[in-house]
Design an enzyme around this catalytic site. Structure first.
Site, mmCIF file in Angstrom:
data_model
loop_
_atom_site.group_PDB
_atom_site.id
_atom_site.type_symbol
_atom_site.label_atom_id
_atom_site.label_comp_id
_atom_site.label_asym_id
_atom_site.label_seq_id
_atom_site.Cartn_x
_atom_site.Cartn_y
_atom_site.Cartn_z
ATOM 1 N NE ARG A 150 -10.797 -9.306 -1.942
ATOM 2 C CZ ARG A 150 -11.309 -8.651 -2.905
ATOM 3 N NH1 ARG A 150 -11.440 -8.999 -4.170
ATOM 4 N NH2 ARG A 150 -11.188 -7.445 -2.539
ATOM 5 C CE LYS A 169 -3.863 -1.803 2.610
ATOM 6 N NZ LYS A 169 -5.091 -1.727 1.872
HETATM 7 N N1 BES Z 1 -8.178 -3.642 4.519
HETATM 8 C C1 BES Z 1 -8.227 -3.441 2.988
HETATM 9 C C2 BES Z 1 -9.386 -2.406 2.865
HETATM 10 C C3 BES Z 1 -9.725 -1.158 3.554
HETATM 11 C C4 BES Z 1 -9.550 -0.179 2.961
HETATM 12 C C5 BES Z 1 -10.090 -1.141 4.885
HETATM 13 C C6 BES Z 1 -9.821 1.031 3.278
HETATM 14 C C7 BES Z 1 -10.255 -0.068 5.306
HETATM 15 C C8 BES Z 1 -10.215 1.419 4.663
HETATM 16 C C9 BES Z 1 -8.309 -4.388 2.146
HETATM 17 O O1 BES Z 1 -7.438 -5.652 2.525
HETATM 18 C C10 BES Z 1 -7.645 -3.865 0.837
HETATM 19 O O2 BES Z 1 -6.711 -3.571 0.755
HETATM 20 N N2 BES Z 1 -8.661 -4.133 -0.157
HETATM 21 C C11 BES Z 1 -8.119 -3.640 -1.507
HETATM 22 C C12 BES Z 1 -8.709 -4.836 -2.466
HETATM 23 C C13 BES Z 1 -8.043 -4.534 -3.996
HETATM 24 C C14 BES Z 1 -6.614 -4.751 -3.990
HETATM 25 C C15 BES Z 1 -8.865 -5.307 -4.870
HETATM 26 C C16 BES Z 1 -8.619 -2.389 -1.594
HETATM 27 O O3 BES Z 1 -10.076 -2.052 -1.365
HETATM 28 O O4 BES Z 1 -8.239 -1.449 -2.380
HETATM 29 ZN ZN ZN Z 2 -5.558 -5.468 2.140
#
Ligand code: BES
Ligand code: ZN
Ligand code: ZN
Length: 518
Positions: free
Chosen positions: A371, A297
């Site tokens: 997931r 990230k």
């Molecule tokens: N933990 C994150 C989702 C999240 C985003 C929680 C903002 C709280 C605030 C999750 O694991 C994630 O990173 N999801 C990705 C999925 C994508 C790579 C398909 C996302 O939402 O960007």
């Molecule tokens: Zn994530």
């Protein structure tokens, strides 16, 4: 904090602060506000009469006005708390109003607060629909206790500004009403303490609350309330062939935790639940820190990813309340906890892993890890005998884009089960908005080389494609999925809630579970 429920005239109750609720009974469009107190006490009404007539106080939701030395009352201060328009009054406004009262008292160092039980019959029927005493009572306690928490645990100069006493003062009433109010009060304490427990877990930084520590905290809670709790780690994941969960966990120096909490209702002697009685499964995403893994990230805002275990914390909190409220239904909670880290051993984009169900998953993005742990958690819950499943997860940024911070995402493969959840929301006051989870999105997670891939082809509809991924692992079992990414953390102070962890979903999950009680 000491909490008390008393049946007496609020005017004669000696306290540093007495909070009394008011609503705006004006109905005509563009009419000036017409505040009216929810109290039948003449002394209280007289003490507030001048300011109520002044036009200074409009009784909007969360509005407060503080009077010192109110004449004719034993209280040192009288706090008027607005609940908004009388026509739209529900227990949710009462919950927020009670919270606003506590959050007005705390910064003033007033740590003993009394709240006058809102008397809806102070107004005529044309202004107000009668609200059930039990739910009002519950809402007052919940609102006050949730508002009492502040997240300054790690500040060296923290001053303890938690209330010392909270008294709910209700007018003398007939026995059946008193019993209802008492029951609501008792339930409110259980529910709010459970939600605050969830919040305290979510608040913990990732270096303190590792998967192992989350397991320890869950086990300690279970010990306290008499729940069975098993905490497993790496070996068990391998034994169960949880390849999806392990893929996420393998890049961290911290071992994963698979937490299984079981609640068995105790029935009267000689009675047992029917063979086909429902068994409810609560599955939580417990990523104690989400760096994104190899698909790392951006640095900005990454510190917030300590709350990526809020779904797990919601389930642990819900189990605490279930143990105390004792519904007549078996409940099993499966929490999948790991840290998502980039490392020499971390899983990589392009990897193919085999989930516990036997399905093969092509990893496209290691940041779509929630997931993966849930896929194995949901499947495992089914093998433990769960007939109805619910999961909660801070799953997607896409859900935050779609719904913002006011509604969390709600997905389901079964209308009846989903409607039961929506009924539970009416009691909990939490907001979830149903989003699609239909097969027409399924081809977006088709993989060229495996059974399925862990992200959709594009960013569009990301909350739904994530839900569809989970759906592959629940099969025909009725299931509700809650995406709480936008609602689990409060970035701004609210009139009735501190900044930080909200404890979203605990109350709704709990009510939904209770709806299956025999
Ligand atoms: N933990 C994150 C989702 C999240 C985003 C929680 C903002 C709280 C605030 C999750 O694991 C994630 O990173 N999801 C990705 C999925 C994508 C790579 C398909 C996302 O939402 O960007
Ligand atoms: Zn994530
Ligand atoms: Zn995550």
């Amino acid at each position: 904090m000491d909490t008390k429920l008393l049946f007496q005239d609020a005017a004669g109750f000696a306290t540093p602060m007495l909070a009394v609720f008011a609503v705006d009974i004006a109905t005509a469009v563009d009419a000036d506000p017409l505040p009216a107190l929810l109290s039948t006490s003449d002394a209280v009404t007289n003490a507030a009469a001048k300011v109520m007539a002044s036009g200074e106080f409009k009784a909007t939701l969360g509005e407060t006005l503080l009077l010192h030395s109110p004449s004719g009352l034993k209280a040192e201060r009288l706090l008027l708390v607005g609940l908004g328009k009388s026509k739209s009054l529900s227990v949710n406004e009462v919950r927020r109003g009670a919270g606003a009262a506590v959050r007005t008292a705390k910064p003033r160092g007033v740590l003993q607060v009394a709240i006058a039980f809102p008397e809806d019959h102070a107004l005529s029927d044309e202004h107000l629909d009668e609200l059930p005493c039990l739910l009002i009572s519950r809402a007052v306690v919940e609102g006050a206790l949730l508002a009492n928490s502040d997240y300054d645990t790690y500040k060296s100069d923290r001053k303890d500004t938690a209330l010392q006493t909270l008294s709910i003062v209700a007018k003398e009433a007939e026995k059946s009403t008193r019993t209802e109010i008492q029951q609501g009060f008792d339930e409110g304490l259980i529910v709010a303490n459970a939600q605050n427990f969830t919040r305290s877990l979510v608040n913990e930084p990732g270096n303190v609350l590792t998967p192992t520590v989350l397991g320890e905290r869950a086990a300690a809670m279970c010990e306290e309330v008499g729940l069975k709790c098993e905490v497993y780690s790496t070996e068990k994941l391998h034994e169960l062939k949880m390849g999806a969960f392990w893929a996420v966990a393998q890049g961290s120096g911290e071992p994963p935790a698979l937490i299984v909490m079981t609640y068995e209702p105790k029935l009267e002697k000689g009675k047992s639940l029917p063979k086909d009685a429902p068994v409810i499964g609560l599955v939580g995403k417990g990523i104690t820190f989400d760096t994104g893994g190899i698909s790392i990230k951006p640095a900005e805002g990454m510190e917030k990813m300590k709350y990526d275990m809020a779904g797990a914390a919601a389930m642990i909190g819900a189990m605490r309340a279930i143990a105390q409220l004792k519904p007549k239904v078996k409940v099993i909670s499966v929490v999948c906890s790991a840290e998502n880290m980039p490392d020499g051993r971390a899983f990589k984009p392009g990897d193919v892993v085999t989930a516990m169900s036997g399905k093969t998953i092509e990893i496209v993005n290691t940041d779509a890890e929630g997931r993966l742990v849930l896929a194995d958690g949901l499947h495992y819950a089914k093998t433990l005998g769960c007939t109805h499943l619910i999961d909660a997860a801070t799953l997607t940024g896409a859900c935050v884009v779609a719904l913002g911070m006011l509604n969390a995402g709600l997905f389901s493969n079964d209308d009846e089960t989903c409607e039961k959840f929506q009924d539970a929301m009416k009691i909990s006051g939490e907001k979830f908005w149903r989003l699609p989870c239909t097969e027409d999105y399924r081809d977006q997670i088709n993989s060229q080389i495996a059974d399925i891939r862990n992200t959709g082809g594009t960013r569009w509809g990301g909350a739904t494609t994530a839900a569809l991924f989970l759906k592959e692992f629940v099969g025909d079992t009725p299931w509700v999925h809650l995406d709480i990414a936008g609602c689990a953390w409060n970035d701004e102070v609210k009139p009735a809630l501190a900044k930080g962890p909200t404890g979203i979903a605990v109350r709704s999950i709990l009510e939904w579970v209770r709806s299956y009680s025999a």
